[in-house]
Design a protein around this motif. Structure first.
Motif, PDB file in Angstrom:
ATOM      1  N   ALA A  75      -4.784  24.944 -13.304  1.00 40.49           N
ATOM      2  CA  ALA A  75      -4.585  26.039 -14.263  1.00 40.49           C
ATOM      3  C   ALA A  75      -3.117  26.324 -14.554  1.00 40.49           C
ATOM      4  N   GLN A  76      -2.245  26.141 -13.558  1.00 42.38           N
ATOM      5  CA  GLN A  76      -0.851  26.511 -13.802  1.00 42.38           C
ATOM      6  C   GLN A  76       0.011  25.317 -14.173  1.00 42.38           C
ATOM      7  N   GLU A  77      -0.577  24.421 -14.953  1.00 44.63           N
ATOM      8  CA  GLU A  77       0.148  23.245 -15.411  1.00 44.63           C
ATOM      9  C   GLU A  77       0.033  23.140 -16.909  1.00 44.63           C
ATOM     10  N   ASP A  80      -5.416  13.481 -20.642  1.00 44.31           N
ATOM     11  CA  ASP A  80      -5.681  14.912 -20.568  1.00 44.31           C
ATOM     12  C   ASP A  80      -4.400  15.664 -20.908  1.00 44.31           C
ATOM     13  N   TYR A  81      -4.018  15.631 -22.169  1.00 45.42           N
ATOM     14  CA  TYR A  81      -2.790  16.314 -22.569  1.00 45.42           C
ATOM     15  C   TYR A  81      -3.115  17.668 -23.173  1.00 45.42           C
ATOM     16  N   ILE A  85      -2.375  20.701 -30.169  1.00 50.37           N
ATOM     17  CA  ILE A  85      -3.170  20.672 -28.945  1.00 50.37           C
ATOM     18  C   ILE A  85      -4.414  19.825 -29.190  1.00 50.37           C
ATOM     19  N   PRO A  86      -4.609  18.779 -28.395  1.00 54.76           N
ATOM     20  CA  PRO A  86      -5.768  17.916 -28.599  1.00 54.76           C
ATOM     21  C   PRO A  86      -7.074  18.618 -28.257  1.00 54.76           C
ATOM     22  N   ASN A  94      -5.756  23.002 -20.467  1.00 59.34           N
ATOM     23  CA  ASN A  94      -4.923  24.206 -20.324  1.00 59.34           C
ATOM     24  C   ASN A  94      -4.426  24.681 -21.691  1.00 59.34           C
ATOM     25  N   LYS A  95      -5.361  25.051 -22.543  1.00 54.38           N
ATOM     26  CA  LYS A  95      -4.985  25.354 -23.926  1.00 54.38           C
ATOM     27  C   LYS A  95      -3.994  26.518 -24.006  1.00 54.38           C
ATOM     28  N   ALA A  96      -4.253  27.586 -23.247  1.00 52.09           N
ATOM     29  CA  ALA A  96      -3.373  28.757 -23.309  1.00 52.09           C
ATOM     30  C   ALA A  96      -1.975  28.399 -22.813  1.00 52.09           C
TER      31      ALA A  96
END
Lengths: 352, 272
Positions: A31-33, A80-81, A264-265, A270-272
């Motif tokens: 989550a924090q990436e 997973d970008y 954003i793909p 981690n969209k946000a």
């Protein structure tokens, strides 16, 4: 034998499925990436520390060398970008193929800092998918110590006086772009007669060309092993520091103006965080730092002004061409598959 | 081998399945598919236009392999007859460049062969007219020979060093001239190494693309460039790329089949 192959395939499949399932099971661990995928040499990497200090989000940074490489990586899956930074025409293709997420602009308040003239564009007509990162132009770079003629036009790249000293782009879209513009057509022509006329011109040019290159153009022009070539204005600024004889010209026929764009793909984990990163990149002081590092121009007007103030007159004109000069430049747009196939076919014919 | 020990092969079989067989199956499936995924042969009928690319790639690979053999064979035989201490040092020297990144080594050749590069500066110093090698097929061959030579020397060396010296001595005692001993004893016995060496040089040479791009100036496409272009080029076409890869693999296999035939009767080399 058949049995063995069957077993092996089943095994492979179950392994693949297992890895997918494992991924589904714990999406929250990262989550924090934020996973960023950008062009090589196209950011001031020190800003990642600032971003982490500000938001607590770690940046995992990966680079690509061409829009097409990025596209293939996304298409083949397994990536997973959260933020990708391709160019205009590729963004258009990604939107067409439903490969991007709509952005939540509540998370990107800095969008208001972007000049309207750049933010509303053909590649993303509704403006829902992207935030521009940098823009720039393509032009002729030549060694003024060896070439004393005044260079103003694409015709110089087809001039037999410079035989063996010319460097061309090594991909069909950019190389044909030079020929098409020289002939006075649009960069985005789909007219086969025009494209074939450009092909004939490139065939004629081939004996004069020293090499077709991409990244190595930089070294060859800077080091003097070639005297004239086509490349990006932003890189010219750094090339000139090592070889002051180099000059940049935006040809009178017009050229390619490109915008590289943050998006954003589809299905980003981690969209946000990605939106927070885009917002950070758009802020004025970060934009200035990236401009100073890369030599390309941010669409953040205030940042561009700060950067422009530090340039001498000659460089300023190159980085901020007049409206008149820009009006003759075009962005690349995504082309129909048939035209892309034609380009691909002619390109391999050229090199047969 | 008893059945009980077969489990030892499991890790490798799994590895083969996932990273060798599955990708080849995928390539075959893609090769017969259209963009929409329907069955088609059009990827193969399109191949005719690339005949010149195929023939150029094979020609350059054959030349590089022959040059590697001519340079590598005597070297390997000389190594094999040195003291074991000397052998270690020499093998080390052959391997040393391979510890460096392949791309870096090729970049280095770029700056050696450049029009104002090291080679031409040395020639100018000796008042010899400069050579224009960079961006020609000759530069590509130099790059391939340099990069692949160890793959020729090492297999030949490892076979020659194990040749029973008494066989050579027997031939000499029976009155064989040095040439006859070499032709009828040493060379036939070294053939498995030669065949492995040829395979290990030829196969990567035929599919290389970095070398042709950096040293050949990107003016003439090789198979590797053509395949790369289908995957990473403007017209993303993995189906055509797979078809070209498949045809290339089959042509290489045919080539290797004839090589194997040639080596039959001697100790069979492991070729594929």
């Amino acid at each position: 034998m058949k049995k063995i192959i069957g077993i092996l395939l089943a095994l492979t499949l179950s392994l693949a499925l297992a890895s997918c399932a494992a991924k589904e099971a714990n999406p929250q661990t990262t989550a924090q990436e934020v996973n960023v995928y950008n062009w090589g040499e196209y950011i001031d990497e020190i800003i990642f520390d600032d971003f982490e200090a500000e938001t607590g989000i770690t940046v995992n940074y990966t680079t690509f060398q061409s829009n097409e490489e990025m596209y293939a990586a996304m298409k083949l899956g397994g990536t997973d970008y959260d933020v990708i930074i391709p160019s205009d025409y590729m963004v258009e293709r990604l939107i067409d193929e439903d490969m991007l997420e709509k952005l939540d602009f509540a998370n990107i308040p800095n969008l208001s800092l972007i000049d309207d003239s750049v933010s509303i564009s053909a590649y993303d007509p509704t403006g829902e998918f992207s935030v521009p990162y940098m823009w720039g132009t393509v032009g002729i770079i030549y060694n003024s110590a060896e070439i004393t003629d005044e260079i103003t036009s694409w015709s110089s790249l087809f001039n037999s006086d410079y035989a063996g000293q010319i460097i061309m782009f090594n991909n069909p879209r950019d190389a044909f772009g030079v020929a098409v513009k020289y002939l006075g057509y649009s960069l985005n022509t789909t007219d086969e007669t025009q494209i074939r006329a450009a092909y004939d011109l490139l065939i004629e040019q081939k004996p004069l060309v020293q090499s077709y290159d991409m990244d190595t153009i930089y070294d060859k022009l800077e080091g003097g092993s070639a005297l004239i070539g086509v490349y990006y204005a932003g890189d010219y600024i750094s090339m000139k520091e090592n070889n002051p004889d180099l000059k940049f010209v935006l040809p009178t026929e017009g050229s390619n103006v490109f915008t590289d764009v943050m998006c954003i793909p589809k299905g980003a984990t981690n969209k946000a965080n990605g939106e927070a990163f885009i917002n950070f990149m758009t802020s004025t002081d970060i934009a200035v730092r990236n401009m100073e590092m890369t030599g390309y121009v941010s669409p953040n007007g205030a940042a561009a002004e700060i950067y422009g103030d530090g340039l001498d007159v000659e460089d300023y004109v190159i980085q901020f061409p007049s409206q008149d000069a820009l009006s003759r430049c075009e962005p690349f747009l995504n082309l129909p598959q048939a035209t892309l196939d034609l380009y691909s076919q002619l390109w391999s014919d050229l090199k047969k | 081998m008893t059945n009980r020990r077969r489990f030892l092969a499991v890790p490798y079989i799994v590895w083969m399945a996932v990273f060798v067989i599955a990708p080849i199956v995928l390539i075959a499936v893609y090769a017969f598919a259209s963009r929409d995924g329907a069955f088609t042969l059009s990827n193969f009928s399109a191949m005719g236009t690339y005949l010149s690319v195929f023939s150029r790639s094979f020609l350059l690979a054959i030349i590089s392999t022959v040059v590697c053999l001519i340079l590598g064979y005597p070297l390997a035989v000389i190594f094999a007859h040195e003291t074991s201490r000397m052998q270690k040092i020499m093998i080390m020297l052959i391997m040393l460049p391979m510890w460096m990144n392949f791309l870096l080594r090729t970049y280095a050749w770029m700056s050696i062969l450049e029009s104002n590069g090291l080679l031409n500066r040395a020639l100018a110093f000796l008042h010899i007219p400069p050579l224009n090698i960079i961006n020609t097929p000759a530069a590509v061959i130099i790059g391939m020979v340099y990069n692949f030579l160890p793959f020729m020397v090492l297999p030949i060396y490892s076979v020659v060093v194990k040749i029973d010296r008494s066989l050579v001595e027997a031939a000499q005692d029976l009155g064989g001239s040095p040439a006859a001993v070499f032709r009828r004893v040493t060379f036939p016995l070294s053939l498995p190494g030669v065949l492995s060496g040829i395979t290990m040089v030829f196969v990567p040479a035929v599919s290389t693309f970095v070398i042709s791009q950096l040293l050949g100036g990107g003016k003439e496409m090789l198979l590797g460039d053509l395949i790369e272009m289908q995957f990473l080029g403007t017209a993303y076409n993995p189906q055509l790329g797979s078809a070209i890869s498949l045809v290339m693999m089959i042509v290489v296999m045919i080539f290797m089949y004839f090589m194997n035939k040639f080596g039959e009767g001697e100790d069979k080399a492991v070729l594929m």
